[in-house]
Design an enzyme around this catalytic site. Structure first.
Site, mmCIF file in Angstrom:
data_model
loop_
_atom_site.group_PDB
_atom_site.id
_atom_site.type_symbol
_atom_site.label_atom_id
_atom_site.label_comp_id
_atom_site.label_asym_id
_atom_site.label_seq_id
_atom_site.Cartn_x
_atom_site.Cartn_y
_atom_site.Cartn_z
ATOM 1 N N ASP B 25 28.508 4.801 -42.696
ATOM 2 C CA ASP B 25 28.823 6.225 -42.662
ATOM 3 C C ASP B 25 28.116 6.799 -41.445
ATOM 4 O O ASP B 25 26.892 6.914 -41.423
ATOM 5 C CB ASP B 25 28.327 6.883 -43.965
ATOM 6 C CG ASP B 25 28.536 8.400 -43.977
ATOM 7 O OD1 ASP B 25 29.028 8.948 -42.969
ATOM 8 O OD2 ASP B 25 28.199 9.027 -44.997
ATOM 9 N N LYS B 87 28.187 13.847 -33.302
ATOM 10 C CA LYS B 87 29.509 13.688 -33.909
ATOM 11 C C LYS B 87 30.406 14.880 -33.583
ATOM 12 O O LYS B 87 31.622 14.744 -33.498
ATOM 13 C CB LYS B 87 29.337 13.546 -35.419
ATOM 14 C CG LYS B 87 30.583 13.113 -36.178
ATOM 15 C CD LYS B 87 30.230 12.868 -37.636
ATOM 16 C CE LYS B 87 31.432 12.471 -38.464
ATOM 17 N NZ LYS B 87 31.032 12.200 -39.859
ATOM 18 N N GLU B 184 36.370 9.483 -44.911
ATOM 19 C CA GLU B 184 35.175 9.646 -45.741
ATOM 20 C C GLU B 184 35.503 10.007 -47.197
ATOM 21 O O GLU B 184 34.959 9.393 -48.116
ATOM 22 C CB GLU B 184 34.227 10.666 -45.098
ATOM 23 C CG GLU B 184 33.568 10.083 -43.843
ATOM 24 C CD GLU B 184 32.971 11.121 -42.907
ATOM 25 O OE1 GLU B 184 32.912 12.309 -43.285
ATOM 26 O OE2 GLU B 184 32.570 10.738 -41.800
ATOM 27 N N ASP B 206 34.187 17.357 -49.494
ATOM 28 C CA ASP B 206 33.181 16.677 -48.682
ATOM 29 C C ASP B 206 32.669 17.600 -47.589
ATOM 30 O O ASP B 206 33.314 17.783 -46.554
ATOM 31 C CB ASP B 206 33.816 15.404 -48.084
ATOM 32 C CG ASP B 206 32.840 14.600 -47.236
ATOM 33 O OD1 ASP B 206 31.687 15.043 -47.033
ATOM 34 O OD2 ASP B 206 33.238 13.517 -46.771
#
Lengths: 170, 622
Positions: B25, B87, B184, B206
């Site tokens: 992850d 990210k 994810e 999420d």
């Protein structure tokens, strides 16, 4: 195998057994999906990608009432004339103009309730057309006669999309 | 849950050492790796027993690179060279980023992805992410005792093509064999569904450090089918921290802080936010560079008021996802909470109110994605656990199309199409005698090209001189199981062809990747030759096992001399793999791949035939 009915072993009819289709789709994907061949060689992975994409497309075609009808027309040698034939029966056109006007008014007034009513009306209209197409194709085997109904259904779907877009402000 | 139990033709489980595979992850604020050990997914800890690795990379003047806690320790003193939340920069140009004003980095604008100037030179977000992934790879290799056979790397479901490609490039750069990019929320659903034997429609909410995803899935008979996904690729816990910083500055009448102080305030804000998950009020304390001590009390009520709009912003995508799935909130049987930011009390409350049910929090929201990815990696690498079998059917989050006349978008693949998928559309020329067509590939939901993301441009040349509207150019889009697009175009009457794997606008070129891999290996003092040989052997072993298994299962599908030819190539590859010539091994792999292509295609056709035959039997039973 470009016939999606054949791909899933289903009868080439307009009436759809949605559960049987979904089961067949899952069963085919359980064997061809790239996740099943991720550790295989490149050749197997390529074949898997092609088959899996084909199965997804076939599933999408059969689930969509317009695409399924288009497919049946083509399988029976009838050109659906989606782009070339825009003549519609007078009464149908009249209804479309009314729907369009309702849409424009509701959109201008940002009238959410009116948009929802319109969406429901269009859905009811589409269901009635689908029943008629089913009768014409599966009952009478009259594909040429069904073509105009399929074009009408496509028209309705486009309109429903415009209603959805109006319900969805950026 | 009753799982699909179809053993793959020719892949009967042979007793052997399980291959080493990990799920990773790669998060905005922290990252982690997990693996399956004795049938159980476990997160891998570092030497100090810590599972989470802060997603922070520091470039030092002496050429060393620090990753994780080590980098975090210098965050405030060396903000320009200490890259956090990278990210958010993946696959993005400077103009795409709304928040750069508050970031302490020295951004370098360019035609493609934004870059960062550090003491160690200009770095792309892909290289920075690769440092994080490399640290996790080394952690996994030492925990598992050797070279990894492959990894599943997770991405936000709402990531577009450029962001996915950037992530895959980063993984390759880190020396990982990427088995799959996995969304994810889907990874979380795997971990959650398999642990809870869930069936029915589930929503996965999420909220990570920098991204928000909502996925609606149907779980039935071992199939995880994503019905719709939506989200915001630039909304996460980081934004809540920023709100607290702005509030603290106003509250204590501080002058606008410099880069170092901004970092200190941010860390203090994050600490206060985390305490508010359990307490009604939390002190916010920071010592600034000039010795000023910032101290104030943040109550939960104040925090909720100053970030209520951020929580509301997540509900728009939730509504859209439900609508695309054709479902009402009440039809959702459970809502799984993923991501550290879902610990915030008002996030939990808003989700509970929206769905009319308490959300599910029984798996650690920081780990659930990596744990699901690890289980998927374990299956993809070929360690299929006995009696356990599942299938993930995921979707593409954003529509793909091309530019047509007037700057409008013609959609070719609509959002929420199940992947992999391939679709084609015909276009024609606009002018008499037009000999070339410029194809501009875009992604997004808006009608105008200017409002969508530009992915790539390429040209189809050599169209025969024909009157306007006569040439027939067929543009074919293919999206693979990673959600990555490739596009080809073909003029039908002459067969003139052009194709691209969509990456030029934002990705790194193959040559860049080769160069960076070499540099990285030198830097890490790894022996490139040794590594290359090890990789070639792993690949050779994988291919030999797969082809031998296929022959054993489907010998009847081999034609004429085919079997003898494959056996010859298999023996040749095996004997080369015992040697040390990596190049020769790769050539033998390519030869075996080429030779086995017709056989592979026949086996796939046969598999489909069997799937349907099985179904007809089942039907007779009814």
């Amino acid at each position: 195998m470009n016939n999606p009915f054949e791909l899933f072993g289903l009868p080439a009819r307009y009436a759809l057994d949605a559960q049987a289709l979904e089961r067949a789709w899952h069963e085919v994907q359980a064997r061809v999906h790239p996740d099943r061949h991720a550790h295989a060689g490149e050749a197997a992975r390529r074949a898997s990608l092609a088959w899996s994409a084909r199965a997804n497309e076939a599933y999408r075609t059969l689930r969509d009432p317009v695409e399924r009808a288009r497919c049946l027309l083509e399988l029976n040698g009838v050109d659906p004339e989606f782009e070339t034939n825009t003549t519609m029966p007078e009464a149908f056109l009249q209804r479309q103009i009314e729907f369009r006007e309702t849409l424009e008014e509701a959109r201008a007034a940002k009238d959410v309730a009116a948009l929802e009513r319109l969406a429901a009306d269009l859905a009811a209209e589409a269901r009635a057309l689908e029943a008629e197409i089913e009768q014409r194709m599966d009952g009478a085997g009259d594909y040429a006669g069904a073509a105009v109904l399929v074009r009408e259904l496509r028209f309705l779907h486009r309109l429903a999309e415009a209603v959805e877009a109006a319900r969805e402000p950026e | 849950m009753a799982l699909l139990q179809i053993s793959e033709p020719g892949q009967a489980p042979a007793p052997r050492e399980p291959r080493r595979a990990v799920g990773i992850d790669l998060g905005t604020t922290h990252s982690l790796a997990a693996t399956v050990r004795d049938g159980v997914a476990v997160a891998l800890a570092d030497a100090q027993g810590r599972v989470l690795l802060p997603s922070i990379v520091r470039y030092r003047a002496d050429g060393r690179v620090e990753v994780g806690y080590e980098a975090q320790a210098h965050q405030a003193e060396d903000p320009k060279n200490t890259i956090a939340s990278v990210k958010r920069l993946m696959g993005r140009a400077l103009k795409d980023l709304a928040w750069t004003g508050s970031a302490p980095y020295d951004f370098v604008d360019g035609p493609g992805m934004v870059q960062l100037r550090t003491v160690a030179g200009v770095k792309s977000p892909v290289e920075v992410s690769a440092e994080i992934l490399r640290a996790l790879r080394l952690r996994a290799e030492s925990a598992l005792g050797g070279e990894l056979a492959g990894a599943v790397v997770t991405v936000p479901a709402y990531f577009d093509d450029a962001q996915r490609q950037a992530t895959k490039d980063a993984a390759r750069l880190a020396g990982l064999e990427v088995l799959r990019l996995l969304n994810e929320p889907t990874a979380a659903a795997v971990a959650y569904g398999l642990d809870n034997a869930a069936e029915g429609v589930y929503a996965v909410y999420d909220l990570g450090g920098g991204t928000f995803d909502i996925s609606i899935l149907r779980l039935a008979r071992g199939v995880f089918e994503v019905l719709a996904t939506n989200g915001d690729a630039a909304l996460g816990g980081d934004d809540f921290d920023q709100r607290i910083v702005r509030w603290a500055i106003a509250e204590t009448r501080l002058p606008e802080p410099g880069a170092t102080d901004a970092r200190r305030l941010l860390l203090a804000a994050r600490a206060a936010k985390e305490r508010l998950a359990h307490e009604q009020a939390a002190p916010l304390q920071a010592l600034l560079a000039d010795g000023t001590r910032v101290e104030c009390m943040l109550t939960r009520a104040t925090f909720e008021a100053l970030s209520a709009d951020l929580v509301q912003r997540t509900l728009g995508p939730v509504r859209r996802a439900l609508r695309d799935a054709g479902l009402a909130a009440a039809e959702v049987k459970g809502v799984v909470m993923v991501g550290g930011a879902t610990r915030m009390v008002h996030v939990q409350r808003a989700v509970a109110e929206f769905f009319g049910r308490e959300p599910l929090n029984n798996l650690d929201p920081d780990q659930v994605v990596a744990l699901g990815a690890a289980r998927q990696a374990n299956v993809l690498v070929g360690n299929r656990p006995a009696g356990e079998d599942w299938l993930l059917l995921d979707v593409i989050p954003l529509s793909l199309g091309i530019e047509t006349m007037g700057g409008l978008v013609e959609r070719i693949i609509p959002r929420n199409s199940t992947i992999p998928t391939a679709r084609a559309q015909e276009f024609t020329t606009f002018r008499d005698g037009q000999s070339a067509m410029s194809i501009h590939v875009v992604q997004g939901e808006r009608e105008r090209v200017a409002d969508c993301r530009s992915l790539a441009r390429f040209e189809l040349r050599g169209i025969p001189p024909l009157p306007a509207g006569v040439a027939r150019v067929r543009v074919r889009f293919q999206v693979d199981a990673d959600g990555l697009l490739s596009v080809s175009a073909r003029e039908k009457s002459t067969g003139v062809e052009a194709s691209v794997v969509v990456k030029p606008s934002y990705g790194l070129s193959e040559a860049d990747i080769e160069r960076l891999l070499r540099e990285a290996a030198e830097h890490a003092q790894e022996d490139m030759e040794v590594r290359s040989l090890a990789e070639a052997r792993v690949e050779a072993e994988r291919l030999v096992t797969a082809v031998r298994g296929a022959i054993a299962a489907d010998a009847a599908l081999l034609e004429g001399e085919e079997r003898a030819e494959l056996e010859r190539l298999l023996d040749a590859l095996e004997s080369l793999a015992r040697g040390t010539d990596a190049r020769a091994i790769r050539n033998a792999i390519a030869a075996l791949n080429r030779a086995s292509e017709p056989f592979a295609a026949r086996r796939m056709n046969e598999a489909v035939r069997r799937a349907l035959a099985g179904r007809e039997i089942a039907r007779l039973d009814l």
